[in-house]
Design an enzyme around this catalytic site. Structure first.
Site, PDB file in Angstrom:
ATOM      1  N   LYS A 108      12.525  38.503  62.160  1.00  0.00           N
ATOM      2  CA  LYS A 108      13.512  38.240  63.215  1.00  0.00           C
ATOM      3  C   LYS A 108      14.886  37.973  62.589  1.00  0.00           C
ATOM      4  O   LYS A 108      15.162  38.500  61.516  1.00  0.00           O
ATOM      5  CB  LYS A 108      13.056  37.077  64.102  1.00  0.00           C
ATOM      6  CG  LYS A 108      11.597  37.221  64.546  1.00  0.00           C
ATOM      7  CD  LYS A 108      11.249  36.304  65.659  1.00  0.00           C
ATOM      8  CE  LYS A 108       9.760  36.354  65.906  1.00  0.00           C
ATOM      9  NZ  LYS A 108       9.398  35.807  67.176  1.00  0.00           N
TER      10      LYS A 108
ATOM     11  N   HIS B 159       9.828  45.050  71.103  1.00  0.00           N
ATOM     12  CA  HIS B 159       9.456  43.631  70.955  1.00  0.00           C
ATOM     13  C   HIS B 159       9.882  42.861  72.204  1.00  0.00           C
ATOM     14  O   HIS B 159      10.920  43.159  72.801  1.00  0.00           O
ATOM     15  CB  HIS B 159      10.135  43.054  69.703  1.00  0.00           C
ATOM     16  CG  HIS B 159       9.609  41.701  69.352  1.00  0.00           C
ATOM     17  ND1 HIS B 159      10.025  40.557  69.977  1.00  0.00           N
ATOM     18  CD2 HIS B 159       8.660  41.316  68.460  1.00  0.00           C
ATOM     19  CE1 HIS B 159       9.370  39.514  69.473  1.00  0.00           C
ATOM     20  NE2 HIS B 159       8.536  39.954  68.544  1.00  0.00           N
TER      21      HIS B 159
ATOM     22  N   GLU C 241      11.254  40.110  72.607  1.00  0.00           N
ATOM     23  CA  GLU C 241      12.605  39.521  72.550  1.00  0.00           C
ATOM     24  C   GLU C 241      13.663  40.584  72.854  1.00  0.00           C
ATOM     25  O   GLU C 241      14.702  40.293  73.432  1.00  0.00           O
ATOM     26  CB  GLU C 241      12.836  38.852  71.179  1.00  0.00           C
ATOM     27  CG  GLU C 241      12.059  37.545  71.097  1.00  0.00           C
ATOM     28  CD  GLU C 241      11.596  37.167  69.699  1.00  0.00           C
ATOM     29  OE1 GLU C 241      12.155  37.663  68.718  1.00  0.00           O
ATOM     30  OE2 GLU C 241      10.652  36.357  69.613  1.00  0.00           O
TER      31      GLU C 241
ATOM     32  N   SER D 149       1.836  33.717  67.440  1.00  0.00           N
ATOM     33  CA  SER D 149       1.419  32.487  66.758  1.00  0.00           C
ATOM     34  C   SER D 149       0.208  32.683  65.841  1.00  0.00           C
ATOM     35  O   SER D 149      -0.672  31.821  65.797  1.00  0.00           O
ATOM     36  CB  SER D 149       1.185  31.366  67.770  1.00  0.00           C
ATOM     37  OG  SER D 149       2.395  31.069  68.448  1.00  0.00           O
TER      38      SER D 149
ATOM     39  N   GLY E  25       5.859  32.586  69.215  1.00  0.00           N
ATOM     40  CA  GLY E  25       6.697  31.481  68.774  1.00  0.00           C
ATOM     41  C   GLY E  25       6.427  30.170  69.494  1.00  0.00           C
ATOM     42  O   GLY E  25       7.217  29.237  69.400  1.00  0.00           O
TER      43      GLY E  25
HETATM   44  C1  PEP Z   1       6.567  38.069  66.792  1.00  0.00           C
HETATM   45  O1  PEP Z   1       7.741  37.780  66.872  1.00  0.00           O
HETATM   46  O2  PEP Z   1       6.257  39.278  66.797  1.00  0.00           O
HETATM   47  C2  PEP Z   1       5.572  37.008  66.704  1.00  0.00           C
HETATM   48  C3  PEP Z   1       4.326  37.315  66.870  1.00  0.00           C
HETATM   49  O3  PEP Z   1       6.051  35.733  66.455  1.00  0.00           O
HETATM   50  P1  PEP Z   1       5.165  34.420  66.144  1.00  0.00           P
HETATM   51  O4  PEP Z   1       4.128  34.802  65.126  1.00  0.00           O
HETATM   52  O5  PEP Z   1       6.143  33.416  65.612  1.00  0.00           O
HETATM   53  O6  PEP Z   1       4.535  34.009  67.415  1.00  0.00           O
END
Ligand code: PEP
Length: 251
Positions: free
Chosen positions: A11, A96, A98, A214, A174
């Site tokens: 990220k 993604h 985001e 996560s 996240g």
């Molecule tokens: C991601 O951003 O693709 C992701 C899975 O983040 P996290 O592992 O922090 O949940």
């Protein structure tokens, strides 16, 4: 047997010296041990070129976190597929959550990007996933079906062996809340069935479907041991060499 693929999505983290440091630690931590999985890192754009030199002749492959579908021109702030190729990227994360929620990307735009990545010789890591509200409203499968059907529109069966799908429930990204292995497996099996109906059973059987949300050293093994989970897309836990290496070893 499908290969397992562990990818790290950095990220908007790590400037150039920090990127060099993390990659150096990752490479030395992995050593020469033979791995049972493919490893990809996706640093931010300014670090890609240097990252490419650092991972050269190692097991680590390089990906970007986004790209635009046009070749060149007046698209301030965007980067093209050929720019990513020219600095040594093999993969690109597209769709993604985001990008979808914070930057307004929709299925049609993501489809254009996937097509451009493929014609430019990049391999898309195509992300899909439902929000908490959608899960609680029992529409998870409808959402995944729409994202996949629209995202893969006009993409041939031949091209499917260069695509990875990452199932990332938005509520698990996240947040520290991981989908249970059963919840993840159910959606992964659904995605494989959908690909089988859109393409063929053999395309579905060879498709790599990653789980993301996560993933940490302590839950990776159980998630990765599910029949239809072929790897993970890791956010937070890929920012420390040790925890990313533990997840790689779990695969
Ligand atoms: C991601 O951003 O693709 C992701 C899975 O983040 P996290 O592992 O922090 O949940």
């Amino acid at each position: 047997m499908r290969r397992k693929v562990i990818a790290g999505n950095w990220k908007m983290n790590n400037n150039l010296p920090e990127s060099q440091n993390l990659i150096t630690k990752l490479i030395s931590g992995l050593g020469n041990e033979k791995l049972n999985c493919e490893v990809i890192i996706c640093p931010p754009f300014p670090s890609l070129s240097e990252a490419a030199s650092l991972v050269k002749n190692t097991v680590v492959k390089l990906g970007a976190q986004n790209m635009y579908f046009e070749d060149s021109g007046a698209f301030t702030g965007e980067v093209s597929a050929s720019m990513l190729k020219s600095v040594g990227c093999e993969y690109v994360i597209l769709g993604h959550s985001e990008r979808r929620t914070l930057f307004g990307e929709n299925d049609q735009l993501i489809n254009k990007k996937i097509k451009k990545a493929l014609t430019s010789g990049l391999k898309p890591i195509f992300c899909v996933g439902e929000t908490l509200q959608e899960r609680e409203g029992n529409v998870t499968k409808n959402v995944i079906k729409r994202q996949i059907t629209e995202g893969l529109k006009e993409i041939s069966a031949n091209d499917m062996d260069r695509i990875i799908i990452a199932y990332e429930p938005v509520w698990a990204i996240g947040t520290g809340k991981t989908a249970t292995p059963e919840q993840a497996e159910e959606v992964h099996a659904f995605i494989r069935g959908l690909i089988s109906s859109l393409y063929s059973q053999s395309v579905a059987e060879s498709l790599v479907i990653q789980y993301g949300g996560s993933v940490k050293p302590d839950n990776a093994k159980e998630l990765l041991s599910q029949k239809n989970i072929d790897g993970s897309l890791v956010g937070g836990a890929c920012l420390k060499a040790d925890s990313f290496i533990s997840i790689i070893k779990a695969a």
